[in-house]
Write a protein that holds these residues in place. Structure first.
Motif, PDB file in Angstrom:
ATOM      1  N   ALA A   1       0.818  -1.213   0.000  1.00  0.00           N
ATOM      2  CA  ALA A   1       0.000   0.000   0.000  1.00  0.00           C
ATOM      3  C   ALA A   1       0.846   1.256   0.000  1.00  0.00           C
ATOM      4  N   ALA A   2       2.162   1.103   0.114  1.00  0.00           N
ATOM      5  CA  ALA A   2       3.026   2.250   0.387  1.00  0.00           C
ATOM      6  C   ALA A   2       3.780   2.740  -0.839  1.00  0.00           C
ATOM      7  N   SER A   3       3.986   4.041  -0.852  1.00  0.00           N
ATOM      8  CA  SER A   3       5.037   4.654  -1.656  1.00  0.00           C
ATOM      9  C   SER A   3       5.946   5.312  -0.638  1.00  0.00           C
ATOM     10  N   GLY A   4       7.191   4.917  -0.611  1.00  0.00           N
ATOM     11  CA  GLY A   4       8.037   5.289   0.511  1.00  0.00           C
ATOM     12  C   GLY A   4       9.229   6.127   0.139  1.00  0.00           C
ATOM     13  N   ILE A   5       9.861   6.651   1.171  1.00  0.00           N
ATOM     14  CA  ILE A   5      11.005   7.531   1.037  1.00  0.00           C
ATOM     15  C   ILE A   5      12.184   6.924   1.777  1.00  0.00           C
ATOM     16  N   ILE A   6      13.329   6.891   1.132  1.00  0.00           N
ATOM     17  CA  ILE A   6      14.553   6.426   1.774  1.00  0.00           C
ATOM     18  C   ILE A   6      15.419   7.658   2.031  1.00  0.00           C
ATOM     19  N   SER A   7      15.261   8.243   3.206  1.00  0.00           N
ATOM     20  CA  SER A   7      15.997   9.458   3.556  1.00  0.00           C
ATOM     21  C   SER A   7      15.922   9.662   5.069  1.00  0.00           C
ATOM     22  N   PRO A   8      16.574   8.809   5.853  1.00  0.00           N
ATOM     23  CA  PRO A   8      16.405   8.843   7.311  1.00  0.00           C
ATOM     24  C   PRO A   8      17.321   9.810   8.045  1.00  0.00           C
ATOM     25  N   TRP A   9      18.257  10.406   7.344  1.00  0.00           N
ATOM     26  CA  TRP A   9      19.399  11.039   8.010  1.00  0.00           C
ATOM     27  C   TRP A   9      19.045  12.285   8.809  1.00  0.00           C
TER      28      TRP A   9
ATOM     29  N   ILE B   1      16.159  21.710   2.633  1.00  0.00           N
ATOM     30  CA  ILE B   1      17.501  21.142   2.462  1.00  0.00           C
ATOM     31  C   ILE B   1      17.397  19.967   1.503  1.00  0.00           C
ATOM     32  N   PHE B   2      18.143  20.032   0.433  1.00  0.00           N
ATOM     33  CA  PHE B   2      18.157  18.958  -0.554  1.00  0.00           C
ATOM     34  C   PHE B   2      19.224  17.943  -0.174  1.00  0.00           C
ATOM     35  N   VAL B   3      18.812  16.676  -0.051  1.00  0.00           N
ATOM     36  CA  VAL B   3      19.732  15.570   0.225  1.00  0.00           C
ATOM     37  C   VAL B   3      19.803  14.723  -1.040  1.00  0.00           C
ATOM     38  N   LYS B   4      20.926  14.775  -1.695  1.00  0.00           N
ATOM     39  CA  LYS B   4      21.057  14.161  -3.017  1.00  0.00           C
ATOM     40  C   LYS B   4      20.842  12.655  -2.990  1.00  0.00           C
ATOM     41  N   GLY B   5      21.266  11.983  -1.914  1.00  0.00           N
ATOM     42  CA  GLY B   5      21.179  10.526  -1.859  1.00  0.00           C
ATOM     43  C   GLY B   5      19.807   9.978  -1.525  1.00  0.00           C
ATOM     44  N   GLY B   6      18.841  10.846  -1.233  1.00  0.00           N
ATOM     45  CA  GLY B   6      17.495  10.381  -0.914  1.00  0.00           C
ATOM     46  C   GLY B   6      16.834   9.698  -2.100  1.00  0.00           C
ATOM     47  N   ALA B   7      15.925   8.768  -1.813  1.00  0.00           N
ATOM     48  CA  ALA B   7      15.298   7.980  -2.878  1.00  0.00           C
ATOM     49  C   ALA B   7      13.835   7.745  -2.570  1.00  0.00           C
ATOM     50  N   LYS B   8      13.127   7.210  -3.559  1.00  0.00           N
ATOM     51  CA  LYS B   8      11.714   6.876  -3.383  1.00  0.00           C
ATOM     52  C   LYS B   8      11.444   5.485  -3.948  1.00  0.00           C
ATOM     53  N   ILE B   9      10.393   4.877  -3.411  1.00  0.00           N
ATOM     54  CA  ILE B   9      10.063   3.494  -3.757  1.00  0.00           C
ATOM     55  C   ILE B   9       8.571   3.375  -4.015  1.00  0.00           C
ATOM     56  N   ASP B  10       8.211   2.618  -5.017  1.00  0.00           N
ATOM     57  CA  ASP B  10       6.834   2.166  -5.188  1.00  0.00           C
ATOM     58  C   ASP B  10       6.747   0.800  -4.518  1.00  0.00           C
ATOM     59  N   GLY B  11       6.080   0.738  -3.373  1.00  0.00           N
ATOM     60  CA  GLY B  11       6.098  -0.473  -2.562  1.00  0.00           C
ATOM     61  C   GLY B  11       5.600  -1.709  -3.280  1.00  0.00           C
TER      62      GLY B  11
END
Length: 369
Positions: free
Chosen positions: A45-53, A144-154
């Motif tokens: 059900a998720a569309s997620g973000i990989i950016s925990p920092w 703040i732009f974090v270049k290494g951040g990503a997104k996922i279609d779960g």
């Protein structure tokens, strides 16, 4: 004779574990079966973000797990040959409402990026610069732009992982299972014994382990997201907007915009979409993109997350039974922390050795009694 291994649950932990069990089993010594019926699965059900920092969370174990989980994606994407429709590294824009808070966060980001390669680079953006990167916004915030951040279609992500796992010989059975009192798995074909089992059934873990007389201290939380069409001609590779105290905005290629998710502690296992959540999510999005309207909504997705009392994921072996491994309690950081947990659990089975995971998690006995 092949060692029989079962994975119960085909969400982010289970799908990653099944893939890596088959990927790491170069000598084909394992016969792997994954059981999952897909009902209420948070990942799909998720569309997620990989950016925990730059998270506000200060749990050191969680941060170590999330940090390493974000870095782990480069390996997972390469090993599973995942395409940009499943995972896309486009960067994230993190905001704070107060100017001084944003400046303090930027100072923190500069310190972290110096020893966190996965972040790649950070940059302070004015509201005008944010508008250039996200042209559908009408009231863009500074960030703040974090270049290494990503997104996922779960859903796509899970389907790709399970497809790779099946290509490697994993048997996928679309059914909900539980244990019997002696530790066998009750299937539609009768009880079946496995030498190793990974349990990753999210908030349904209580029911999975109840026949073994264990109490799992997790609770369900309902999450809803809305999908909107922004523009058929929206350019590709737009970053994610992570505004403080409001819903995330995740643009995908092809003009799709995802907004969410809600955190409904009283929603339990209810998987019905609600007009109230739809209105809240749209209202949050209109804070920055006032031209959005309800007629652009193309769908609502609903899932159920599993939370622990201390909001921390857990994984390891079942108390007094090292042959049954658990992973759960992911909460809203599941797409970041789930894959590395699945990998570590799978690797421990392939290597015949439990890992030392204290830097990532408390003992399972804190959550399963």
């Amino acid at each position: 004779m092949a060692r029989k291994v079962a994975v119960i649950g085909g969400g982010i932990i289970g799908a990653t574990a099944a893939f890596y069990l088959s990927f790491l089993d170069s000598n084909h010594q394992l016969a792997i079966t994954l059981f999952d019926d897909g009902t209420g699965q948070a990942t799909k059900a998720a569309s997620g973000i990989i950016s925990p920092w730059l998270s506000k969370r200060r749990n050191k174990r969680w941060y170590a797990l999330a940090k390493d989980g974000a870095a782990f994606y480069s390996k997972l994407v390469a090993d599973a040959q995942l395409g940009s429709d499943a995972y896309q590294q486009t960067g994230t824009i993190v905001t704070r409402r107060a100017k001084d808070a944003l400046e303090a966060l930027y100072q923190e980001a500069q310190i972290k990026v110096a020893h966190t390669p996965a972040m790649q680079a950070v940059q302070m953006l004015s509201s005008q610069e944010v508008a250039q990167r996200l042209p559908f916004l009408t009231n863009p915030p500074a960030g703040i732009f974090v270049k290494g951040g990503a997104k996922i279609d779960g859903a796509v992500f899970i389907d790709h992982l399970l497809s790779r796992a099946q290509q490697n010989g994993v048997t996928l059975k679309r059914q909900r299972v539980t244990f019997d009192a002696r530790g066998a798995i009750e299937t539609t074909d009768g009880p079946e014994l496995f030498e190793n089992v990974i349990v990753a059934t999210g908030t349904w873990m209580k029911g999975t382990l109840e026949p073994l007389n264990y109490l799992v201290k997790v609770r369900p939380q309902k999450g809803q997201l809305i999908d909107l069409t922004v523009s058929e001609h929206q350019r590709a590779g737009l970053p994610v907007l992570m505004p403080e105290s409001l819903s995330d905005m995740i643009p995908f290629d092809g003009g799709k915009l995802v907004v969410g998710a809600t955190h409904e502690n009283d929603g339990g296992f209810d998987l019905q979409a609600t007009s109230a959540a739809e209105a809240t999510l749209l209202g949050n999005a209109k804070t920055f993109a006032k031209r959005l309207s309800a007629n652009q909504i193309t769908g609502v997705r609903v899932g159920t997350r599993a939370y622990t009392d201390d909001f921390a994921p857990f994984f390891g072996h079942l108390p007094n039974n090292p042959n049954i491994l658990l992973g759960g309690g992911l909460g809203s950081s599941g797409l970041t922390t789930g894959p590395i947990i699945g990998y570590l659990l799978a690797k421990s089975i392939v290597d015949h050795q439990l890992g030392d995971w204290q830097r990532y998690t408390k003992s399972v006995s804190q959550y399963v009694i």
